[in-house]
Motif scaffolding. Sequence first.
Motif, PDB file in Angstrom:
ATOM      1  N   THR A  25     -10.672   6.651 -30.603  1.00  0.00           N
ATOM      2  CA  THR A  25     -10.441   7.781 -31.384  1.00  0.00           C
ATOM      3  C   THR A  25     -11.589   8.003 -32.247  1.00  0.00           C
ATOM      4  O   THR A  25     -12.058   8.989 -32.690  1.00  0.00           O
ATOM      5  N   TRP A  46     -14.305  10.985 -33.058  1.00  0.00           N
ATOM      6  CA  TRP A  46     -14.303  11.814 -34.438  1.00  0.00           C
ATOM      7  C   TRP A  46     -15.583  11.604 -35.032  1.00  0.00           C
ATOM      8  O   TRP A  46     -16.318  12.749 -35.495  1.00  0.00           O
ATOM      9  N   ALA A  77      -9.968   5.940 -40.989  1.00  0.00           N
ATOM     10  CA  ALA A  77      -9.612   6.663 -39.581  1.00  0.00           C
ATOM     11  C   ALA A  77      -8.211   6.437 -39.336  1.00  0.00           C
ATOM     12  O   ALA A  77      -7.419   7.403 -38.959  1.00  0.00           O
ATOM     13  N   THR A  89      -1.541  13.593 -34.169  1.00  0.00           N
ATOM     14  CA  THR A  89      -2.854  13.653 -33.536  1.00  0.00           C
ATOM     15  C   THR A  89      -2.646  13.250 -32.022  1.00  0.00           C
ATOM     16  O   THR A  89      -1.928  12.230 -31.652  1.00  0.00           O
ATOM     17  N   ALA A 105     -11.925  17.312 -31.181  1.00  0.00           N
ATOM     18  CA  ALA A 105     -13.296  16.511 -30.890  1.00  0.00           C
ATOM     19  C   ALA A 105     -13.129  15.774 -29.394  1.00  0.00           C
ATOM     20  O   ALA A 105     -12.206  15.540 -28.830  1.00  0.00           O
TER      21      ALA A 105
END
Length: 147
Positions: free
Chosen positions: A16, A20, A41, A51, A85
Motif C-alpha cells: 500500500t 501511495w 505510512a 483506508t 492511488a
Amino acid sequence: MSIVIKEYENSYLMQTMNIWNEVVDEGTAFPQMNCLDEVQADKFFKEQTYTGIAVDAETDTVLRMYILHPNNVGRCSHIANASYAVKSDVRGLHIGEKLVCDCLEKAKLNGFLIMQFNAVVDSNILTHSICTRDSDLTSWEQYPADF
C-alpha cells in the motif's frame, strides 16, 4: 483476476505504501512532496476514517487503494474527501470503479453527507463519470491540469 475490496491492515503495509509513494513521486495527482516511510505510512493509513485496498485474491497483491477522511473540521466535518492511488502497471483495468463505489458506501456508513473530490484533474474523464453516476454525495472542485 478476482478483486476483493477490504480495509487496510498491517500485512499490506509495504504494498500500500509503495502504491501511495509511486503516485506522490509522479507529482501529478497528490499535493504531497515527500514519500512516506513505513512508520509514517502505517500511521497515515490508520489515521484515516477508512483506508480501502483492492487486492487480487489470487495473488494477494494490492493493486489500488484509497483513503477516506473529513474534508475539514467542525461545521464542515460532514463533508468527506477521498484520494485514490493505483499501481501504474494495472491502470485501465476498471478496478477504480469498485473502489469508488466502496468508498461512497463507506462514506455514508461513516455519516458523511457530501463527498468532495478536491484533486481530480479535469482530464480524468473516467473518474468524473464513475464518481457522479450513482451517487448523490458528490461535488467537484476541478483543476484544469495536473499539479
